[in-house]
Design an enzyme around this catalytic site. Sequence first.
Site, PDB file in Angstrom:
ATOM      1  N   CYS A   2     -16.773  11.751   4.139  1.00  0.00           N
ATOM      2  CA  CYS A   2     -16.693  12.689   5.251  1.00  0.00           C
ATOM      3  C   CYS A   2     -15.217  12.998   5.472  1.00  0.00           C
ATOM      4  O   CYS A   2     -14.346  12.296   4.979  1.00  0.00           O
ATOM      5  CB  CYS A   2     -17.259  12.072   6.508  1.00  0.00           C
ATOM      6  SG  CYS A   2     -18.919  11.424   6.295  1.00  0.00           S
ATOM      7  N   ARG A  27     -14.745  16.868   0.319  1.00  0.00           N
ATOM      8  CA  ARG A  27     -15.046  15.430   0.418  1.00  0.00           C
ATOM      9  C   ARG A  27     -16.484  15.150   0.844  1.00  0.00           C
ATOM     10  O   ARG A  27     -17.052  14.141   0.497  1.00  0.00           O
ATOM     11  CB  ARG A  27     -14.115  14.787   1.442  1.00  0.00           C
ATOM     12  CG  ARG A  27     -12.679  14.781   1.032  1.00  0.00           C
ATOM     13  CD  ARG A  27     -11.850  14.164   2.133  1.00  0.00           C
ATOM     14  NE  ARG A  27     -12.258  12.806   2.390  1.00  0.00           N
ATOM     15  CZ  ARG A  27     -11.592  11.746   1.990  1.00  0.00           C
ATOM     16  NH1 ARG A  27     -10.475  11.891   1.328  1.00  0.00           N
ATOM     17  NH2 ARG A  27     -12.014  10.537   2.268  1.00  0.00           N
ATOM     18  N   TRP A  76     -20.933  13.877   5.401  1.00  0.00           N
ATOM     19  CA  TRP A  76     -21.751  13.625   4.209  1.00  0.00           C
ATOM     20  C   TRP A  76     -22.755  12.570   4.648  1.00  0.00           C
ATOM     21  O   TRP A  76     -22.384  11.435   4.930  1.00  0.00           O
ATOM     22  CB  TRP A  76     -20.855  13.116   3.081  1.00  0.00           C
ATOM     23  CG  TRP A  76     -21.521  12.944   1.760  1.00  0.00           C
ATOM     24  CD1 TRP A  76     -21.734  13.898   0.811  1.00  0.00           C
ATOM     25  CD2 TRP A  76     -22.048  11.720   1.216  1.00  0.00           C
ATOM     26  NE1 TRP A  76     -22.362  13.358  -0.285  1.00  0.00           N
ATOM     27  CE2 TRP A  76     -22.565  12.026  -0.068  1.00  0.00           C
ATOM     28  CE3 TRP A  76     -22.156  10.404   1.670  1.00  0.00           C
ATOM     29  CZ2 TRP A  76     -23.160  11.067  -0.891  1.00  0.00           C
ATOM     30  CZ3 TRP A  76     -22.755   9.451   0.851  1.00  0.00           C
ATOM     31  CH2 TRP A  76     -23.231   9.804  -0.413  1.00  0.00           C
ATOM     32  N   ASN A 102     -15.680   8.190  10.049  1.00  0.00           N
ATOM     33  CA  ASN A 102     -15.999   8.022   8.624  1.00  0.00           C
ATOM     34  C   ASN A 102     -16.226   6.540   8.396  1.00  0.00           C
ATOM     35  O   ASN A 102     -15.543   5.713   9.002  1.00  0.00           O
ATOM     36  CB  ASN A 102     -14.820   8.429   7.733  1.00  0.00           C
ATOM     37  CG  ASN A 102     -14.626   9.917   7.690  1.00  0.00           C
ATOM     38  OD1 ASN A 102     -15.416  10.676   8.252  1.00  0.00           O
ATOM     39  ND2 ASN A 102     -13.566  10.338   7.030  1.00  0.00           N
ATOM     40  N   GLY A 103     -17.127   6.217   7.468  1.00  0.00           N
ATOM     41  CA  GLY A 103     -17.376   4.815   7.171  1.00  0.00           C
ATOM     42  C   GLY A 103     -18.783   4.436   7.595  1.00  0.00           C
ATOM     43  O   GLY A 103     -19.618   5.302   7.865  1.00  0.00           O
ATOM     44  N   GLU A 483     -18.864  10.724 -20.725  1.00  0.00           N
ATOM     45  CA  GLU A 483     -18.179  11.575 -19.756  1.00  0.00           C
ATOM     46  C   GLU A 483     -18.711  13.011 -19.808  1.00  0.00           C
ATOM     47  O   GLU A 483     -18.913  13.647 -18.768  1.00  0.00           O
ATOM     48  CB  GLU A 483     -16.652  11.521 -20.018  1.00  0.00           C
ATOM     49  CG  GLU A 483     -15.789  12.430 -19.168  1.00  0.00           C
ATOM     50  CD  GLU A 483     -15.898  12.184 -17.666  1.00  0.00           C
ATOM     51  OE1 GLU A 483     -16.534  11.219 -17.230  1.00  0.00           O
ATOM     52  OE2 GLU A 483     -15.360  13.022 -16.915  1.00  0.00           O
ATOM     53  N   LYS A 487     -20.424  14.952 -16.673  1.00  0.00           N
ATOM     54  CA  LYS A 487     -19.950  16.242 -16.157  1.00  0.00           C
ATOM     55  C   LYS A 487     -21.114  17.214 -16.025  1.00  0.00           C
ATOM     56  O   LYS A 487     -21.250  17.893 -15.028  1.00  0.00           O
ATOM     57  CB  LYS A 487     -18.894  16.883 -17.084  1.00  0.00           C
ATOM     58  CG  LYS A 487     -17.515  16.278 -17.099  1.00  0.00           C
ATOM     59  CD  LYS A 487     -16.731  16.425 -15.830  1.00  0.00           C
ATOM     60  CE  LYS A 487     -17.023  15.362 -14.841  1.00  0.00           C
ATOM     61  NZ  LYS A 487     -16.273  14.147 -14.783  1.00  0.00           N
ATOM     62  N   GLU A 490     -23.685  16.182 -13.125  1.00  0.00           N
ATOM     63  CA  GLU A 490     -23.266  16.247 -11.723  1.00  0.00           C
ATOM     64  C   GLU A 490     -23.062  17.665 -11.219  1.00  0.00           C
ATOM     65  O   GLU A 490     -23.317  17.936 -10.052  1.00  0.00           O
ATOM     66  CB  GLU A 490     -22.053  15.362 -11.433  1.00  0.00           C
ATOM     67  CG  GLU A 490     -20.797  15.721 -12.152  1.00  0.00           C
ATOM     68  CD  GLU A 490     -19.691  14.702 -11.925  1.00  0.00           C
ATOM     69  OE1 GLU A 490     -19.707  13.976 -10.939  1.00  0.00           O
ATOM     70  OE2 GLU A 490     -18.789  14.638 -12.775  1.00  0.00           O
ATOM     71  N   HIS A 506     -32.477   4.053 -31.947  1.00  0.00           N
ATOM     72  CA  HIS A 506     -33.140   2.922 -31.299  1.00  0.00           C
ATOM     73  C   HIS A 506     -33.886   3.356 -30.041  1.00  0.00           C
ATOM     74  O   HIS A 506     -34.201   2.520 -29.196  1.00  0.00           O
ATOM     75  CB  HIS A 506     -32.109   1.839 -30.952  1.00  0.00           C
ATOM     76  CG  HIS A 506     -31.443   1.277 -32.163  1.00  0.00           C
ATOM     77  ND1 HIS A 506     -32.088   0.477 -33.064  1.00  0.00           N
ATOM     78  CD2 HIS A 506     -30.192   1.454 -32.652  1.00  0.00           C
ATOM     79  CE1 HIS A 506     -31.267   0.154 -34.050  1.00  0.00           C
ATOM     80  NE2 HIS A 506     -30.094   0.751 -33.814  1.00  0.00           N
ATOM     81  N   LYS A 605     -16.302  13.701  -2.967  1.00  0.00           N
ATOM     82  CA  LYS A 605     -15.162  13.436  -3.832  1.00  0.00           C
ATOM     83  C   LYS A 605     -14.764  11.966  -3.884  1.00  0.00           C
ATOM     84  O   LYS A 605     -14.627  11.402  -4.942  1.00  0.00           O
ATOM     85  CB  LYS A 605     -13.978  14.304  -3.403  1.00  0.00           C
ATOM     86  CG  LYS A 605     -12.786  14.214  -4.333  1.00  0.00           C
ATOM     87  CD  LYS A 605     -13.116  14.708  -5.717  1.00  0.00           C
ATOM     88  CE  LYS A 605     -11.981  14.517  -6.684  1.00  0.00           C
ATOM     89  NZ  LYS A 605     -12.469  14.656  -8.073  1.00  0.00           N
TER      90      LYS A 605
HETATM   91  C1  F6R Z   1     -17.260  12.136 -11.662  1.00  0.00           C
HETATM   92  C2  F6R Z   1     -16.550  11.577 -10.554  1.00  0.00           C
HETATM   93  C3  F6R Z   1     -16.918  10.217 -10.081  1.00  0.00           C
HETATM   94  C4  F6R Z   1     -15.647   9.404  -9.830  1.00  0.00           C
HETATM   95  C5  F6R Z   1     -16.001   8.040  -9.206  1.00  0.00           C
HETATM   96  C6  F6R Z   1     -14.775   7.182  -9.038  1.00  0.00           C
HETATM   97  O1  F6R Z   1     -16.802  13.402 -11.978  1.00  0.00           O
HETATM   98  O2  F6R Z   1     -15.677  12.182 -10.007  1.00  0.00           O
HETATM   99  O3  F6R Z   1     -17.762   9.583 -10.978  1.00  0.00           O
HETATM  100  O4  F6R Z   1     -14.984   9.241 -11.048  1.00  0.00           O
HETATM  101  O5  F6R Z   1     -16.604   8.234  -7.976  1.00  0.00           O
HETATM  102  O6  F6R Z   1     -13.838   7.819  -8.241  1.00  0.00           O
HETATM  103  P1  F6R Z   1     -12.330   7.351  -8.196  1.00  0.00           P
HETATM  104  O7  F6R Z   1     -11.756   7.610  -9.533  1.00  0.00           O
HETATM  105  O8  F6R Z   1     -11.710   8.202  -7.129  1.00  0.00           O
HETATM  106  O9  F6R Z   1     -12.338   5.894  -7.854  1.00  0.00           O
END
Ligand code: F6R
Length: 610
Positions: A2, A27, A76, A102-103, A483, A487, A490, A506, A605
């Site tokens: 948030c 965020r 959020w 937040n939290g 990765e 991408k 998500e 497998h 984020k």
């Molecule tokens: C994927 C993504 C998340 C972050 C994960 C860790 O695109 O952004 O999987 O990589 O939440 O976030 P950080 O790196 O900020 O600890």
Amino acid sequence: MCGIVGYIGKRDAFPILVEGLSALEYRGYDSAGVALVNNSGLSVFKDKGKVDHLKEITSDIENATGTKIGIAHTRWATHGAPSYANAHPHLDVNKRIALVHNGIIENYSILKEKLKKEGIEFLSETDSEVLAQLVGKYYDGDLSSAVRRALLEVEGTFGVAVIAFDNPGVIIGARRGSPLVVGVGDDEMLLASDASAIVQHTKKVIYLKDNNLIELKHGFFNTTTLDNRKINPEIHSLDWDANALAKDGFEHFMLKEIFEQPDTIRNAMRGRLLVDDGTARLDGLNLVLQELRAINRLIFVACGTSWHAALVGEYLIEELVGIPVEVEYASEFRYRNPIIDAHTLVFVISQSGETADTLAALREASRKGATVLGICNVVGSSIARETHGGVYLHAGPEIGVASTKAFTSQLTILSLLTLLLGRMRRISHSDGVTIARALEAVPKQVKKILKQNERIREIAGIYAKHNNFLYLGRSYNFPVALEGALKLKEISYVHAEGYPAAEMKHGPIALIDKDMPSVVLALKDSVYDKVLSNIQEVNARGGSVIAIANEGDREIEKYARHVIHIPKTLPLLSPLLSVIPLQLLAYHIAALRDCEIDQPRNLAKSVTVE
Ligand code: F6R
């Protein structure tokens, strides 16, 4: 997750707060709201939906103008679905205080029952309203005492901002486990969960520490611990400019950030790569050479994309440094009983520096006496502060929820770390110089790949309607397959799985048919021939293959339906290049499916809850 913004000063608070919310919207974003103090008490404007919706419903408010103090929030959802009632700010039952939080308040249900028995009625399902009611209960004209008392009763994490109906001269902020940054302007003070809401107004910031409380007044602040001991916090200078928060003509931040990678990779190397010596210097590690030499085991701890970067790190370090590496999900590490001895070095990797699981893992490792270092992007973040040392990515703010430029910067730092540790052990001077030169060439090579954007968009067009994808890679490119799949899922909500190419037989091979394309990383390295065989196995089952291959590789065109060629580099550096087409592919598929790329559903984020 948030976002919080607070303002007290000489200017109209409302537009500053709403603008701050827009900057934070990446965020967390299912509801938004603002509370202001004016002559008639507290005014609250909030609803579910985005900040633009808040702007619409407040377009004709008159009582907001002229108000010089307020707090704001983007939510959020954790406790309770997005709704008007669950949106912040929350008021206490007598509408005397407004609070944004937040939290997570872990003991909220016990506190709520207690307050209900005292006759307090609740309007929302949130844990945050419990905190608002508690502060309201204790408020007798002294807001900081009321907040202090309330916070001492809660268990869990919080970043809060609170205002009172009868005091247009103060905002109280406090934190534990959820970031809060204070902006120190000219005769004005700002408060935010992230500096992106502040940087347009001032570059002077204070990073509030856990269990700190700050009173913001007109041009003045007072910082104490929650148990009321005076603190003199350090004022830092933000090193990014407000332009970093603009899209610069790109349709989305994600695309802008993908295109920034030649620069961000270069920035990660600047002053650190010593080409002539074939090594690197990473002064921030705060370890002398003897200490680095004494290390005989590394543990990388991270989540999501950062965890994928850590996996590449494992391949790098084990091959070139020759010491064992373990890569752990932070969420698992924190609840295991990891074995750490005097020669184990723990690295936590995090773009945001605020990921709750990674932070908890860091603390667990520290408790066990480990030296914990960070690889982190956000300067002054909790992880940056709590580690014994570390390396910043210097990638600039990453706004798109899907991490792109942070990943390649993390890979760059891990390559530098490999050089540094490897040159003390098994990398010779000439091999070191070869690696350093190859690393130096990467930004230009990335630029070259980015020129294929249009072609990758065309390939995306062919596959945009498919609902399942397989991503295959081996060796250094297995983590890249993971990765690439992450991408895609998500931002486009398409199901995608990353696998080591040879594992396909497998199990996942059962899924392959004409509707399940495979994206295969088939670079000219020691496993190239084996990957070609995997491609043929896909073909034999009617699947189609999009291959990422090296320039000049004509052979692959016989087997793959589409080939995206990338420049040749050393296999150990190939993830820095091979991930770029996968980022673009995911981006274009999501765009063609009309997805909200920078703010995908259900994601935020920085994941500051467990
Ligand atoms: C994927 C993504 C998340 C972050 C994960 C860790 O695109 O952004 O999987 O990589 O939440 O976030 P950080 O790196 O900020 O600890």
